[in-house]
Scaffold this motif. Structure first.
Motif, PDB file in Angstrom:
ATOM      1  N   ALA A 176       0.831  -1.205   0.000  1.00  0.00           N
ATOM      2  CA  ALA A 176       0.000   0.000   0.000  1.00  0.00           C
ATOM      3  C   ALA A 176       0.868   1.258   0.000  1.00  0.00           C
ATOM      4  CB  ALA A 176      -0.923  -0.001   1.211  1.00  0.00           C
ATOM      5  N   ALA A 177       1.930   1.245   0.806  1.00  0.00           N
ATOM      6  CA  ALA A 177       2.811   2.413   0.895  1.00  0.00           C
ATOM      7  C   ALA A 177       3.546   2.668  -0.413  1.00  0.00           C
ATOM      8  CB  ALA A 177       3.810   2.220   2.036  1.00  0.00           C
ATOM      9  N   ILE A 217       2.482   2.332  -3.317  1.00  0.00           N
ATOM     10  CA  ILE A 217       1.566   2.974  -4.260  1.00  0.00           C
ATOM     11  C   ILE A 217       1.187   4.378  -3.789  1.00  0.00           C
ATOM     12  CG2 ILE A 217      -0.769   2.828  -5.252  1.00  0.00           C
ATOM     13  CD1 ILE A 217      -0.411  -0.257  -5.113  1.00  0.00           C
ATOM     14  N   LEU A 218       0.982   4.542  -2.493  1.00  0.00           N
ATOM     15  CA  LEU A 218       0.564   5.837  -1.957  1.00  0.00           C
ATOM     16  C   LEU A 218       1.708   6.842  -1.853  1.00  0.00           C
ATOM     17  CD1 LEU A 218      -1.832   4.608   0.872  1.00  0.00           C
ATOM     18  CD2 LEU A 218      -2.491   5.788  -1.235  1.00  0.00           C
ATOM     19  N   LYS A 219       2.939   6.369  -1.805  1.00  0.00           N
ATOM     20  CA  LYS A 219       4.080   7.275  -1.640  1.00  0.00           C
ATOM     21  C   LYS A 219       4.128   8.312  -2.759  1.00  0.00           C
ATOM     22  CE  LYS A 219       9.072   7.362  -0.833  1.00  0.00           C
ATOM     23  NZ  LYS A 219      10.307   6.538  -0.708  1.00  0.00           N
ATOM     24  N   GLY A 220       4.148   9.576  -2.373  1.00  0.00           N
ATOM     25  CA  GLY A 220       4.217  10.663  -3.346  1.00  0.00           C
ATOM     26  C   GLY A 220       2.887  10.990  -3.989  1.00  0.00           C
ATOM     27  N   ASN A 221       1.847  10.226  -3.660  1.00  0.00           N
ATOM     28  CA  ASN A 221       0.508  10.474  -4.188  1.00  0.00           C
ATOM     29  C   ASN A 221      -0.409  10.948  -3.066  1.00  0.00           C
ATOM     30  OD1 ASN A 221       0.539   9.683  -7.068  1.00  0.00           O
ATOM     31  ND2 ASN A 221       1.134   7.674  -6.263  1.00  0.00           N
ATOM     32  N   ARG A 222      -1.596  11.396  -3.444  1.00  0.00           N
ATOM     33  CA  ARG A 222      -2.607  11.794  -2.470  1.00  0.00           C
ATOM     34  C   ARG A 222      -3.891  11.042  -2.754  1.00  0.00           C
ATOM     35  NH1 ARG A 222      -2.239  14.737   2.145  1.00  0.00           N
ATOM     36  NH2 ARG A 222      -4.351  15.510   1.748  1.00  0.00           N
ATOM     37  N   VAL A 223      -4.587  10.658  -1.669  1.00  0.00           N
ATOM     38  CA  VAL A 223      -5.893  10.043  -1.877  1.00  0.00           C
ATOM     39  C   VAL A 223      -6.829  11.128  -2.392  1.00  0.00           C
ATOM     40  CG1 VAL A 223      -5.448   8.405  -0.027  1.00  0.00           C
ATOM     41  CG2 VAL A 223      -6.780  10.464   0.461  1.00  0.00           C
ATOM     42  N   LYS A 224      -7.838  10.715  -3.143  1.00  0.00           N
ATOM     43  CA  LYS A 224      -8.756  11.675  -3.733  1.00  0.00           C
ATOM     44  C   LYS A 224      -9.442  12.498  -2.647  1.00  0.00           C
ATOM     45  CE  LYS A 224     -12.446  12.158  -7.119  1.00  0.00           C
ATOM     46  NZ  LYS A 224     -13.365  11.486  -8.063  1.00  0.00           N
ATOM     47  N   LYS A 225      -9.665  13.753  -2.930  1.00  0.00           N
ATOM     48  CA  LYS A 225     -10.322  14.652  -1.982  1.00  0.00           C
ATOM     49  C   LYS A 225     -11.618  14.035  -1.476  1.00  0.00           C
ATOM     50  CE  LYS A 225     -11.113  18.706   0.016  1.00  0.00           C
ATOM     51  NZ  LYS A 225     -10.285  19.222   1.123  1.00  0.00           N
ATOM     52  N   GLY A 226     -11.755  13.959  -0.167  1.00  0.00           N
ATOM     53  CA  GLY A 226     -12.957  13.417   0.440  1.00  0.00           C
ATOM     54  C   GLY A 226     -12.959  11.908   0.605  1.00  0.00           C
ATOM     55  N   GLU A 228       9.850   1.924   9.562  1.00  0.00           N
ATOM     56  CA  GLU A 228      10.146   1.914   8.126  1.00  0.00           C
ATOM     57  C   GLU A 228       9.677   3.176   7.412  1.00  0.00           C
ATOM     58  OE1 GLU A 228       9.044  -1.478   5.835  1.00  0.00           O
ATOM     59  OE2 GLU A 228       9.990  -2.914   7.207  1.00  0.00           O
ATOM     60  N   GLY A 229       8.949   4.021   8.130  1.00  0.00           N
ATOM     61  CA  GLY A 229       8.457   5.248   7.520  1.00  0.00           C
ATOM     62  C   GLY A 229       7.140   5.095   6.776  1.00  0.00           C
ATOM     63  N   LEU A 230       6.497   3.944   6.914  1.00  0.00           N
ATOM     64  CA  LEU A 230       5.251   3.708   6.185  1.00  0.00           C
ATOM     65  C   LEU A 230       4.111   4.571   6.713  1.00  0.00           C
ATOM     66  CD1 LEU A 230       5.247  -0.193   5.797  1.00  0.00           C
ATOM     67  CD2 LEU A 230       6.462   1.533   4.462  1.00  0.00           C
ATOM     68  N   ILE A 231       4.062   4.752   8.027  1.00  0.00           N
ATOM     69  CA  ILE A 231       2.993   5.551   8.621  1.00  0.00           C
ATOM     70  C   ILE A 231       3.077   6.992   8.125  1.00  0.00           C
ATOM     71  CG2 ILE A 231       1.916   6.317  10.755  1.00  0.00           C
ATOM     72  CD1 ILE A 231       1.774   3.266  10.232  1.00  0.00           C
ATOM     73  N   LYS A 232       4.267   7.514   8.010  1.00  0.00           N
ATOM     74  CA  LYS A 232       4.465   8.867   7.482  1.00  0.00           C
ATOM     75  C   LYS A 232       3.919   8.964   6.052  1.00  0.00           C
ATOM     76  CE  LYS A 232       8.111  12.399   7.000  1.00  0.00           C
ATOM     77  NZ  LYS A 232       8.066  12.699   5.567  1.00  0.00           N
ATOM     78  N   ILE A 233       4.195   7.940   5.262  1.00  0.00           N
ATOM     79  CA  ILE A 233       3.694   7.908   3.879  1.00  0.00           C
ATOM     80  C   ILE A 233       2.170   7.926   3.862  1.00  0.00           C
ATOM     81  CG2 ILE A 233       3.487   6.461   1.811  1.00  0.00           C
ATOM     82  CD1 ILE A 233       6.358   5.491   2.395  1.00  0.00           C
ATOM     83  N   PHE A 234       1.550   7.119   4.721  1.00  0.00           N
ATOM     84  CA  PHE A 234       0.092   7.045   4.759  1.00  0.00           C
ATOM     85  C   PHE A 234      -0.517   8.390   5.141  1.00  0.00           C
ATOM     86  CE2 PHE A 234       0.783   2.353   6.049  1.00  0.00           C
ATOM     87  CZ  PHE A 234       0.870   1.978   4.720  1.00  0.00           C
ATOM     88  N   ILE A 235       0.033   9.019   6.180  1.00  0.00           N
ATOM     89  CA  ILE A 235      -0.523  10.288   6.649  1.00  0.00           C
ATOM     90  C   ILE A 235      -0.317  11.391   5.613  1.00  0.00           C
ATOM     91  CG2 ILE A 235      -0.295  12.086   8.404  1.00  0.00           C
ATOM     92  CD1 ILE A 235       0.282   9.819  10.416  1.00  0.00           C
ATOM     93  N   GLU A 236       0.857  11.435   5.016  1.00  0.00           N
ATOM     94  CA  GLU A 236       1.120  12.444   3.992  1.00  0.00           C
ATOM     95  C   GLU A 236       0.235  12.254   2.759  1.00  0.00           C
ATOM     96  OE1 GLU A 236       5.321  12.188   3.296  1.00  0.00           O
ATOM     97  OE2 GLU A 236       5.800  13.603   4.926  1.00  0.00           O
ATOM     98  N   ALA A 237      -0.202  11.011   2.543  1.00  0.00           N
ATOM     99  CA  ALA A 237      -1.083  10.737   1.400  1.00  0.00           C
ATOM    100  C   ALA A 237      -2.532  11.092   1.703  1.00  0.00           C
ATOM    101  CB  ALA A 237      -0.980   9.270   1.015  1.00  0.00           C
ATOM    102  N   GLY A 238      -2.830  11.397   2.963  1.00  0.00           N
ATOM    103  CA  GLY A 238      -4.191  11.763   3.331  1.00  0.00           C
ATOM    104  C   GLY A 238      -4.996  10.636   3.945  1.00  0.00           C
ATOM    105  N   ALA A 239      -4.323   9.549   4.336  1.00  0.00           N
ATOM    106  CA  ALA A 239      -5.003   8.431   5.000  1.00  0.00           C
ATOM    107  C   ALA A 239      -4.916   8.613   6.509  1.00  0.00           C
ATOM    108  CB  ALA A 239      -4.357   7.114   4.594  1.00  0.00           C
TER     109      ALA A 239
END
Length: 424
Positions: free
Chosen positions: A313-314, A316-325, A344-355
């Motif tokens: 999951a990370a 794919i989400l790294k450097g991307n954003r989940v769709k608004k809303g 591993e920094g995965l949580i940071k990736i998730f939060i930065e992606a908007g999850a």
């Protein structure tokens, strides 16, 4: 002449003290572990109170994991957990895991080394079949059976017939164990293995990670199976060797063991697969899904809340954003996995992606909390069931998919292949 047996038959025979068991034979077996959560243990306690002996047979061989509605979502769940907590304390249950050391039970139990190859396990939760990934016989039972098992350390079982799944080749990029088991259920149906053992063998097994095997065995029940079980190999031994001091025997099926059906599966031919509402058998390959908008994504559960799932999951989400809303909820399976994901920094990736990231819980999978759906809403989820009202309102819809498809769908706002998303 010694009669041939499957893996499941051999484990059941050894625990029944018999040289041989055959399909449909009723046997009494000794148990290595009895498992319950806060819901089923509470019901089992009521039945245990009716017995002459109300104590457990072995405090080391009972495991209780409050995980369905915890952290407690309301007063009722708090009272339920309180009762179970007190029961565990009175009986000095060694393997009681709650807030701070908890996890989703079917992720936590293998992680703790409480199940090893050749074990026989029953649990008052249908997805207890997960432990077949370790070459154990494990199956779900009702709360009454759990009560008897806790008191006696024994259970009556009918020996299941077996279906062989001969795996060859290797899964393609992004295709996972979730896609494989959804593909199988789509072919044989939710009753295609009714009260049978699904035995996974062949050279293809060694190409599957342990996390993938847990996912596949976990969903054996969605095909109606009594249990799912994998050949024990180097990966199995590597997984358990540092988690236990108990000795175990490598159980293999006899070459001439009888199987009611045999399926030959080339893993390279398995494609990304999605199960549409409202049954796990209602599957479609991703390239024929079409545009289906969604409002929520859940990545986690006892099916797909392990490190491999989070890493996919990370990526794919790294450097991307989940769709608004888009409500994107990610749930590590245990505290240990949560911590590893942080390191591993995965949580940071998730939060930065908007999850958002939750403490380990079954919550949204059963429509309990942490992601309940409203009327008309759709979710892509890495969980294991998509029955009517499973994740909330009876007019909501759940689409079962792999972490790769779920992460890609969170970005696009519709059911999508990771191949349609720019991986940065």
């Amino acid at each position: 002449m010694k009669k041939a047996m499957t893996m499941t038959q051999k484990i059941l025979a050894s625990h029944a003290g018999l040289d041989y068991v055959e399909a449909n034979q009723l046997i009494k077996v000794k148990l290595d572990l009895v498992l319950g959560n806060e819901i089923t243990t509470g019901m089992a306690m009521k039945e245990l109170n009716k017995l002459e002996s109300q104590s457990v047979f072995d405090k080391r061989k009972i495991a209780i994991v409050p995980d369905h509605f915890t952290p407690c979502k309301d007063i009722n769940s708090a009272e339920q957990c309180k009762i179970v907590r007190e029961f565990a304390k009175i009986n000095d249950i060694e393997n009681y895991f709650e807030i701070g050391e908890m996890g989703i039970e079917h992720v936590l139990i293998p992680e703790k080394g409480l199940v090893i190859p050749g074990d026989l396990v029953v649990g008052a939760d249908s997805h207890t079949c997960t432990y077949g990934a370790l070459g154990a016989f494990s199956t779900g039972v009702g709360s009454t059976d759990m009560a008897i098992a806790m008191a006696s350390g024994k259970a009556w079982l009918k020996v299941p017939e077996a279906i062989k799944f001969e795996l060859t080749g290797k899964l393609s990029e992004w295709v996972s164990g979730k896609d494989l088991i959804l593909n199988i259920i789509g072919k044989i149906g939710v009753d295609g293995a009714l009260y049978k053992s699904m035995e996974f063998v062949g050279d293809g097994v060694k190409t599957l990670s342990m996390d993938a095997r847990f996912t596949i065995a976990n969903m054996a029940i969605e095909a109606g199976a009594k249990n799912g079980i994998f050949l024990i190999d180097e990966k199995t031994i590597e997984y358990v060797k540092d988690k236990t001091t108990r000795e175990f025997e490598i159980v293999e099926p006899d070459e001439d063991a009888y199987y009611s059906e045999v399926y030959h599966i080339d893993l390279a031919k398995i494609k990304l697969t999605v199960a549409f509402p409202h049954l796990p058998e209602n599957t479609k390959e991703i390239d024929v899904v079409g545009d289906i908008e969604i409002q929520q994504v859940v990545i986690g559960s006892c099916t797909n809340g392990r490190m491999e799932d989070l890493r996919i999951a990370a990526s794919i989400l790294k450097g991307n954003r989940v769709k608004k809303g888009m409500r994107t909820i990610i749930i590590p399976g245990t505290q240990k996995i949560y911590l590893e994901a942080i390191e591993e920094g995965l949580i940071k990736i998730f939060i930065e992606a908007g999850a958002i990231v939750s403490t380990p819980t079954c919550g949204p999978c059963i429509g309990g909390h942490m992601g309940v759906l409203g009327s008309g809403e759709r979710a892509v989820s890495t969980t294991n069931r998509n029955f009517v009202g499973r994740m909330g309102h009876v007019d909501s819809e759940v689409y079962l998919a792999s972490p790769a498809v779920a992460a890609a769908s969170a970005i696009t706002g519709k059911i999508s292949s990771p191949l349609s998303v720019v991986i940065k």
